[in-house]
Design a protein around this motif. Structure first.
Motif, PDB file in Angstrom:
ATOM      1  N   GLY A   1      64.573 -48.978  68.049  1.00  0.00           N
ATOM      2  CA  GLY A   1      63.248 -48.482  67.672  1.00  0.00           C
ATOM      3  C   GLY A   1      62.985 -47.066  68.180  1.00  0.00           C
ATOM      4  O   GLY A   1      63.608 -46.613  69.147  1.00  0.00           O
ATOM      5  N   THR A   2      62.044 -46.390  67.549  1.00  0.00           N
ATOM      6  CA  THR A   2      61.757 -44.979  67.855  1.00  0.00           C
ATOM      7  C   THR A   2      61.268 -44.768  69.283  1.00  0.00           C
ATOM      8  O   THR A   2      61.698 -43.835  69.973  1.00  0.00           O
ATOM      9  CB  THR A   2      60.697 -44.425  66.871  1.00  0.00           C
ATOM     10  OG1 THR A   2      61.150 -44.630  65.531  1.00  0.00           O
ATOM     11  CG2 THR A   2      60.458 -42.941  67.113  1.00  0.00           C
ATOM     12  N   GLU A   3      60.392 -45.659  69.748  1.00  0.00           N
ATOM     13  CA  GLU A   3      59.809 -45.485  71.088  1.00  0.00           C
ATOM     14  C   GLU A   3      60.863 -45.541  72.184  1.00  0.00           C
ATOM     15  O   GLU A   3      60.928 -44.670  73.052  1.00  0.00           O
ATOM     16  CB  GLU A   3      58.745 -46.557  71.327  1.00  0.00           C
ATOM     17  CG  GLU A   3      57.906 -46.290  72.577  1.00  0.00           C
ATOM     18  CD  GLU A   3      56.782 -47.304  72.732  1.00  0.00           C
ATOM     19  OE1 GLU A   3      56.343 -47.506  73.878  1.00  0.00           O
ATOM     20  OE2 GLU A   3      56.353 -47.891  71.710  1.00  0.00           O
TER      21      GLU A   3
ATOM     22  N   TRP B   1      64.048 -45.075  71.777  1.00  0.00           N
ATOM     23  CA  TRP B   1      64.982 -43.965  71.557  1.00  0.00           C
ATOM     24  C   TRP B   1      64.463 -42.692  72.242  1.00  0.00           C
ATOM     25  O   TRP B   1      65.225 -41.986  72.920  1.00  0.00           O
ATOM     26  CB  TRP B   1      65.181 -43.739  70.059  1.00  0.00           C
ATOM     27  CG  TRP B   1      65.928 -42.472  69.719  1.00  0.00           C
ATOM     28  CD1 TRP B   1      65.443 -41.374  69.077  1.00  0.00           C
ATOM     29  CD2 TRP B   1      67.306 -42.189  69.980  1.00  0.00           C
ATOM     30  NE1 TRP B   1      66.413 -40.422  68.932  1.00  0.00           N
ATOM     31  CE2 TRP B   1      67.570 -40.894  69.472  1.00  0.00           C
ATOM     32  CE3 TRP B   1      68.337 -42.890  70.599  1.00  0.00           C
ATOM     33  CZ2 TRP B   1      68.830 -40.285  69.563  1.00  0.00           C
ATOM     34  CZ3 TRP B   1      69.590 -42.284  70.688  1.00  0.00           C
ATOM     35  CH2 TRP B   1      69.834 -40.998  70.176  1.00  0.00           C
ATOM     36  N   LEU B   2      63.181 -42.396  72.088  1.00  0.00           N
ATOM     37  CA  LEU B   2      62.599 -41.207  72.711  1.00  0.00           C
ATOM     38  C   LEU B   2      62.629 -41.314  74.238  1.00  0.00           C
ATOM     39  O   LEU B   2      62.865 -40.319  74.929  1.00  0.00           O
ATOM     40  CB  LEU B   2      61.164 -40.998  72.219  1.00  0.00           C
ATOM     41  CG  LEU B   2      61.012 -40.626  70.733  1.00  0.00           C
ATOM     42  CD1 LEU B   2      59.548 -40.578  70.328  1.00  0.00           C
ATOM     43  CD2 LEU B   2      61.700 -39.295  70.442  1.00  0.00           C
TER      44      LEU B   2
ATOM     45  N   ASP C   1      67.235 -43.517  58.755  1.00  0.00           N
ATOM     46  CA  ASP C   1      67.756 -44.876  58.862  1.00  0.00           C
ATOM     47  C   ASP C   1      69.147 -44.952  58.246  1.00  0.00           C
ATOM     48  O   ASP C   1      69.663 -43.963  57.717  1.00  0.00           O
ATOM     49  CB  ASP C   1      66.797 -45.884  58.222  1.00  0.00           C
ATOM     50  CG  ASP C   1      66.577 -45.621  56.737  1.00  0.00           C
ATOM     51  OD1 ASP C   1      67.381 -44.887  56.111  1.00  0.00           O
ATOM     52  OD2 ASP C   1      65.582 -46.145  56.190  1.00  0.00           O
TER      53      ASP C   1
ATOM     54  N   THR D   1      63.851 -36.192  67.191  1.00  0.00           N
ATOM     55  CA  THR D   1      62.593 -36.902  66.924  1.00  0.00           C
ATOM     56  C   THR D   1      62.546 -37.605  65.566  1.00  0.00           C
ATOM     57  O   THR D   1      62.098 -38.735  65.464  1.00  0.00           O
ATOM     58  CB  THR D   1      61.412 -35.921  67.022  1.00  0.00           C
ATOM     59  OG1 THR D   1      61.639 -34.832  66.106  1.00  0.00           O
ATOM     60  CG2 THR D   1      61.285 -35.356  68.430  1.00  0.00           C
ATOM     61  N   ASN D   2      63.000 -36.942  64.505  1.00  0.00           N
ATOM     62  CA  ASN D   2      62.857 -37.498  63.148  1.00  0.00           C
ATOM     63  C   ASN D   2      64.162 -38.126  62.672  1.00  0.00           C
ATOM     64  O   ASN D   2      64.854 -37.583  61.817  1.00  0.00           O
ATOM     65  CB  ASN D   2      62.408 -36.397  62.167  1.00  0.00           C
ATOM     66  CG  ASN D   2      61.126 -35.741  62.618  1.00  0.00           C
ATOM     67  OD1 ASN D   2      60.239 -36.407  63.130  1.00  0.00           O
ATOM     68  ND2 ASN D   2      61.028 -34.441  62.448  1.00  0.00           N
ATOM     69  N   GLY D   3      64.530 -39.247  63.240  1.00  0.00           N
ATOM     70  CA  GLY D   3      65.793 -39.888  62.880  1.00  0.00           C
ATOM     71  C   GLY D   3      65.747 -40.547  61.508  1.00  0.00           C
ATOM     72  O   GLY D   3      64.712 -41.048  61.084  1.00  0.00           O
TER      73      GLY D   3
ATOM     74  N   ARG E   1      69.666 -46.205  67.033  1.00  0.00           N
ATOM     75  CA  ARG E   1      68.265 -45.789  66.967  1.00  0.00           C
ATOM     76  C   ARG E   1      67.437 -46.772  66.140  1.00  0.00           C
ATOM     77  O   ARG E   1      66.299 -47.101  66.471  1.00  0.00           O
ATOM     78  CB  ARG E   1      68.203 -44.386  66.353  1.00  0.00           C
ATOM     79  CG  ARG E   1      66.886 -43.665  66.548  1.00  0.00           C
ATOM     80  CD  ARG E   1      67.044 -42.199  66.243  1.00  0.00           C
ATOM     81  NE  ARG E   1      67.677 -41.995  64.957  1.00  0.00           N
ATOM     82  CZ  ARG E   1      68.425 -40.942  64.644  1.00  0.00           C
ATOM     83  NH1 ARG E   1      68.655 -40.010  65.544  1.00  0.00           N
ATOM     84  NH2 ARG E   1      68.952 -40.819  63.447  1.00  0.00           N
ATOM     85  N   GLN E   2      68.048 -47.282  65.065  1.00  0.00           N
ATOM     86  CA  GLN E   2      67.351 -48.246  64.202  1.00  0.00           C
ATOM     87  C   GLN E   2      67.189 -49.590  64.919  1.00  0.00           C
ATOM     88  O   GLN E   2      66.171 -50.272  64.750  1.00  0.00           O
ATOM     89  CB  GLN E   2      68.135 -48.428  62.901  1.00  0.00           C
ATOM     90  CG  GLN E   2      67.404 -49.256  61.857  1.00  0.00           C
ATOM     91  CD  GLN E   2      68.036 -49.138  60.481  1.00  0.00           C
ATOM     92  OE1 GLN E   2      68.108 -48.071  59.898  1.00  0.00           O
ATOM     93  NE2 GLN E   2      68.519 -50.257  59.951  1.00  0.00           N
TER      94      GLN E   2
END
Length: 313
Positions: A240-242, A244-245, A157, A153-155, A236-237
């Motif tokens: 984007g986070t969304e 990636w999840l 950069d 969850t907390n990737g 992941r960068q």
């Protein structure tokens, strides 16, 4: 000449095979010491004191660097017993193994610190002591990021990845290279270049290591890699986070475990791998740039070959 080529073959093995890289740091310190040659800044250091172009204190430093690196490798062998199950084996055996890993690592570190004090150089003691602190800090970040919940969850950069990779994998070599120049009384510029070489070589080597599952994966074998590996961080960068999840959710099996083959295919489908390769080449070229400022010699050629080898993915 044959001897030099044999050394280069061995060197390539240290750089390419992550299982046999234990002696890489000491080797780099020795080669760099030889490439820099004798110092003309101090009458205390005489060329006749050198053996094969290296001062005894620099040899001792190479051994100390290896001791410190090995100590931390032993400490990394400590197993998190909270995740231990009955099917994994007797808990008492692992508890004993953990105690031995702590004691063995501490013993090696104590010997390294004794050798460091015997070098009788305050600046070198300060440099290597700060490198030990950097490694400890880097390993803390590494363990935090490798925690399954955090890595999912907390990737971090790319900039944070580089900073943390330097602390845990680059600081010791970079500062040991600088310390080798200080022991020979070389000027500030030589020390800066030596530090630069060690720093960029270490980061390039870490990137090369992180890239291996993505460029040489055999689909017939089970695929596994760290979720904080450089190509994953880049991927992941980029997405984007969304997204990636969502990708992680899609890659989960019925047993709520990750299917790494699906993740690997997803990372390879974007520019995460190529971006990591580009960064690896950047650091390799920066290391080459630093070492080429030293006088031409067989030792310098060996160091150039090492820097070139890490860019061959």
């Amino acid at each position: 000449m044959k001897e030099g080529r044999t050394d280069l073959i061995k060197v390539k093995g240290f750089v390419y095979d992550s299982k046999n890289n234990l002696q890489m740091r000491g080797l780099i310190v020795l080669l760099l010491s030889k490439a820099a040659g004798p110092s003309h800044a101090s009458s205390d250091l005489l060329p006749q004191d050198m053996v094969s172009g290296i001062y005894p204190s620099q040899r001792n430093l190479a051994e100390i660097t290896e001791l410190i690196h090995t100590a931390f490798l032993v400490h990394r062998g400590i197993v998190n017993l909270k995740e231990w199950t009955v099917s994994d084996g007797p808990l008492k055996d692992m508890q004993f193994g953990n105690k031995m890993a702590v004691l063995s690592g501490d013993f090696l570190l104590a010997n390294a610190c004794t050798g460091l004090a015997q070098l009788d150089n305050t600046k070198v003691v300060e440099l290597i002591s700060s490198a030990i602190g950097d490694v400890v800090q880097g390993l803390y970040y590494e363990n935090h990021n490798n925690n399954e919940e955090n890595s999912l969850t907390n990737g971090i950069d790319v900039a944070a990845w580089e900073e943390q990779a330097f602390l845990s994998h680059g600081a010791l070599l970079a500062k040991s290279c600088q310390a080798a120049m200080e022991l020979a009384k070389h000027d500030k510029e030589s020390q800066r270049l030596a530090y630069k070489y060690g720093k960029h070589l270490s980061l390039g080597h870490k990137l090369n290591s992180d890239l291996q599952p993505f460029v040489k994966s055999n689909m017939a074998e089970p695929t596994s890699f760290c979720l904080s590996a450089a190509p994953v961080v880049f991927h992941r960068q980029i997405i984007g986070t969304e997204r990636w999840l969502q990708l992680l959710q899609q890659a989960k099996t019925q047993r709520n475990q990750l299917d790494y083959s699906k993740l690997l295919a997803a990372v390879k489908s974007e520019k995460g791998v190529s971006s990591a390769v580009d960064l690896c080449c950047y650091h390799g070229n920066k290391a080459l740039e630093a070492i080429q400022a030293f006088p031409s010699s067989e030792a310098r050629s060996a160091l150039e070959n090492i820097a070139s080898a890490i860019t061959k993915i």
